[in-house]
Write an enzyme that holds these catalytic residues in place. Structure first.
Site, PDB file in Angstrom:
ATOM      1  N   GLY A 113     -28.652   7.859 -36.811  1.00 19.31           N
ATOM      2  CA  GLY A 113     -29.390   6.908 -36.130  1.00 19.31           C
ATOM      3  C   GLY A 113     -29.277   5.741 -37.290  1.00 19.31           C
ATOM      4  N   GLY A 136     -21.611  12.748 -33.142  1.00 18.69           N
ATOM      5  CA  GLY A 136     -20.080  12.854 -33.667  1.00 18.69           C
ATOM      6  C   GLY A 136     -20.090  14.095 -34.761  1.00 18.69           C
ATOM      7  N   GLY A 155     -28.475  10.713 -42.536  1.00 21.93           N
ATOM      8  CA  GLY A 155     -29.420  11.375 -42.794  1.00 21.93           C
ATOM      9  C   GLY A 155     -29.117  12.980 -43.008  1.00 21.93           C
ATOM     10  N   ASP A 180     -37.091   7.653 -41.357  1.00 22.71           N
ATOM     11  CA  ASP A 180     -38.362   8.661 -41.433  1.00 22.71           C
ATOM     12  C   ASP A 180     -38.704   9.063 -42.830  1.00 22.71           C
ATOM     13  OD1 ASP A 180     -37.742   8.699 -38.649  1.00 22.71           O
ATOM     14  OD2 ASP A 180     -36.407  10.318 -38.760  1.00 22.71           O
ATOM     15  N   ARG A 192     -39.796  11.124 -36.288  1.00 18.63           N
ATOM     16  CA  ARG A 192     -39.224  12.730 -35.824  1.00 18.63           C
ATOM     17  C   ARG A 192     -40.331  13.804 -36.476  1.00 18.63           C
ATOM     18  NH1 ARG A 192     -34.125  13.595 -34.131  1.00 18.63           N
ATOM     19  NH2 ARG A 192     -33.231  11.841 -35.365  1.00 18.63           N
ATOM     20  N   HIS A 228     -37.375   1.675 -30.683  1.00 19.98           N
ATOM     21  CA  HIS A 228     -36.398   1.480 -31.704  1.00 19.98           C
ATOM     22  C   HIS A 228     -36.420  -0.307 -32.277  1.00 19.98           C
ATOM     23  CE1 HIS A 228     -34.716   4.448 -29.310  1.00 19.98           C
ATOM     24  NE2 HIS A 228     -33.848   4.720 -30.407  1.00 19.98           N
ATOM     25  N   LEU A 229     -37.676  -0.743 -31.961  1.00 25.32           N
ATOM     26  CA  LEU A 229     -37.794  -1.910 -32.843  1.00 25.32           C
ATOM     27  C   LEU A 229     -37.963  -1.547 -34.177  1.00 25.32           C
ATOM     28  CD1 LEU A 229     -40.579  -3.590 -30.838  1.00 25.32           C
ATOM     29  CD2 LEU A 229     -38.715  -4.609 -31.422  1.00 25.32           C
TER      30      LEU A 229
HETATM   31  O1  F6P Z   1     -34.309   9.593 -37.539  1.00 25.50           O
HETATM   32  C1  F6P Z   1     -34.620   8.204 -36.890  1.00 25.50           C
HETATM   33  C2  F6P Z   1     -34.832   8.390 -35.464  1.00 25.50           C
HETATM   34  O2  F6P Z   1     -35.301   6.674 -35.293  1.00 25.50           O
HETATM   35  C3  F6P Z   1     -36.230   9.053 -35.442  1.00 25.50           C
HETATM   36  O3  F6P Z   1     -37.504   8.584 -35.943  1.00 25.50           O
HETATM   37  C4  F6P Z   1     -36.132   8.952 -33.943  1.00 25.50           C
HETATM   38  O4  F6P Z   1     -36.952  10.113 -33.551  1.00 25.50           O
HETATM   39  C5  F6P Z   1     -34.776   9.155 -33.594  1.00 25.50           C
HETATM   40  O5  F6P Z   1     -34.156   8.754 -34.712  1.00 25.50           O
HETATM   41  C6  F6P Z   1     -34.528   8.601 -32.274  1.00 25.50           C
HETATM   42  O6  F6P Z   1     -33.071   8.772 -32.165  1.00 25.50           O
HETATM   43  P1  F6P Z   1     -32.511   8.085 -31.107  1.00 25.50           P
HETATM   44  O7  F6P Z   1     -32.015   6.737 -31.294  1.00 25.50           O
HETATM   45  O8  F6P Z   1     -31.009   8.846 -31.033  1.00 25.50           O
HETATM   46  O9  F6P Z   1     -33.243   8.260 -29.762  1.00 25.50           O
END
Ligand code: F6P
Length: 359
Positions: free
Chosen positions: A10, A74, A114, A139, A183, A283-284
Site C-alpha cells: 500500500g 505483486g 511494509g 500502520d 491493520r 484511504h484518506l
Molecule cells: O497497511 C496499510 C493499510 O492502509 C492498512 O491500514 C489497511 O488495512 C490496508 O493497507 C488497506 O489496503 P488496501 O488499500 O489494499 O485495501
C-alpha cells in the site's frame, strides 16, 4: 553501479521523498538509477523499468503516492496468473525476476515497502539478489524502527477528522464512531485518539466489551457531556470475538479489515438510546502531502539506503533508532510485528485522562 528502486504494498505519504533522496544521492555518487514500476511487477513483464534522473524526481518530495506506482498483489513467489477458464493460480516467478534484473544490468535494488515487501526483499536476497530495504507503512507495525514515514501523516489526517467530528457531535448531542486504519495494530487509533481527546479508543491489542463502551458514554451523559467520540481501529475486535472483514480479498491480497464502526454505532444507539453515527476514514489516511516529520524521515531513509548499498549491506533495512538512522537485518525486523504495548505510557496516559479502551 546500476541501482534499481521499487515501491511495493500500500502507498504511504513520503514514498516520493524517499525516491527523490535515493535517486539524487545515487546520481551524485556517479551511479545509474532506474525505477521498477508497480512493486516488482515491472520485472515480470508487466509495465516496465524506467530511468530515474534528476528531472524525474524534481518537485516530488511533497507529493503523496509514488511516481513508481505500487501493488499489493505483486509477490513474485506467489504471483497470480489468470487461467483460460477465469480461475486464478499462484506461481513462483522469482527465477524469472532475478534473470530479468540480471539482463537489465541491475546490480542492486532498494525495496521500499511494509512487512510484505520486506519479506520479499529478504527472500530475494537469500536467492543472491543484492537488496536493501526501506520500511514503509502508515500502520507503524514494523519492528526495529521507532516509526515509519506515513504514520505521522495518517495520524494527522485522523486527528483532523476527530477535531471536526467533535464540534458537530457536541452541537447535536451525538455519539460518533470513527474507524481508522492500522491493520492488526492500533497505533493510528491510539495516537490520533489521545491527541484528539477521544472518549473511547478501541484497538486490536485490547479486546473490548461493548457494555463497557456504553458505560463510558452514559457516565459522560450523566456528567453533562452529552456527546462522545469513539475511535475504532479497523482491526479491533470484541473480547472472545473476531475481527471484522469487508468482502472478498483479491488473489494475492491480504484480508481486508474493517466495517466494524457501523455495527458498533448501532449497538451503542440501541443500548444507550443516544443517536449514534459512524464514519470510515479509509484511504484518506493514505493520501495527501506527507507532514514535515514524514518528509524528513523519508528523505533520511532514502539517503541512508544509498549509503547502505555503498556499504554492501544486503538483506538489511534502514531504521530510525533515534537520534540515528541505522541499518538492521531485515529478518530481525520481521521476527515479530510491532504492536501497541498495553503498558506503554501512551495507553497509561490515555487511561489516566479518562479515555476508555472498552475493557
Ligand atoms: O497497511 C496499510 C493499510 O492502509 C492498512 O491500514 C489497511 O488495512 C490496508 O493497507 C488497506 O489496503 P488496501 O488499500 O489494499 O485495501
Amino acid at each position: 553501479m546500476r541501482l534499481a528502486i521499487s515501491t511495493g504494498g500500500g502507498d504511504a505519504p513520503g514514498l516520493n521523498a524517499v525516491i527523490r533522496a535515493a535517486v539524487l544521492s545515487a546520481i551524485n555518487r556517479g551511479w545509474d538509477v532506474c525505477g521498477i514500476k508497480r512493486g516488482f511487477a515491472g520485472l515480470l513483464g508487466e509495465d516496465e523499468v524506467v530511468p530515474l534522473t534528476r528531472e524525474s524526481v524534481r518537485g516530488i518530495a511533497h507529493l503523496g503516492g509514488t511516481i513508481l506506482r505500487t501493488t499489493n498483489r505483486g509477490n513474485p513467489f506467489h504471483y497470480p496468473r489468470v487461467q483460460s477458464d477465469g480461475s486464478i493460480i499462484e506461481e513462483d516467478r522469482s527465477d524469472e525476476l532475478i534473470d530479468n534484473a540480471r539482463r537489465l544490468g541491475i546490480d542492486a535494488v532498494i525495496s521500499i515497502g511494509g512487512d510484505g515487501s520486506l519479506t520479499i526483499a529478504k527472500l530475494l536476497c537469500d536467492r543472491g539478489m543484492k537488496v536493501v530495504g526501506v520500511p514503509k507503512t502508515i500502520d507503524n507495525d514494523v519492528s526495529g524502527t521507532i516509526t515509519t514515514f506515513g504514520f505521522d501523516t495518517a495520524v494527522n489526517t485522523a486527528l483532523d477528522a476527530i477535531d471536526k467530528l467533535h464540534t458537530t457531535a457536541e452541537s447535536h448531542d451525538r455519539v460518533i464512531v470513527l474507524e481508522v486504519m492500522g491493520r492488526d495494530a492500533g497505533f493510528i487509533a491510539l495516537h490520533s485518539g489521545l491527541a484528539g481527546t477521544a472518549d473511547v479508543i478501541l484497538i486490536p491489542e485490547i479486546p473490548y466489551d461493548i457494555s463497557k463502551v456504553c458505560e463510558k458514554i452514559q457516565a459522560r451523559d450523566r456528567a453533562g457531556r452529552h456527546f462522545s467520540i469513539v475511535v475504532v481501529a479497523e482491526g479491533a475486535f470484541p473480547r472472545g470475538g473476531t475481527v471484522s472483514l469487508i468482502g472478498e480479498s483479491l488473489p494475492g491480497e491480504s484480508r481486508r479489515l474493517g466495517g466494524l464502526c457501523e455495527p458498533i454505532a448501532r449497538e451503542i444507539q440501541q443500548r444507550t438510546g443516544k443517536e449514534t453515527r459512524s464514519l470510515v476514514l479509509g484511504h484518506l489516511q493514505r493520501g495527501g502531502m506527507p507532514t514535515g516529520y514524514d518528509r524528513l524521515l523519508a528523505t533520511r531513509f532514502g539517503g541512508a539506503a544509498v549509503r547502505a548499498v555503498a556499504d554492501g549491506k544486503w538483506g538489511h533495512m534502514v531504521a530510525l533508532q533515534s537520534p540515528h538512522i541505522v541499518t538492521i537485518p531485515i529478518e530481525d525486523a520481521l521476527r515479530e510485528p510491532k504492536r501497541v504495548d498495553p503498558r506503554h505510557d501512551v495507553v497509561l496516559t490515555a487511561r489516566a485522562t479518562g479515555i476508555s479502551f472498552g475493557d
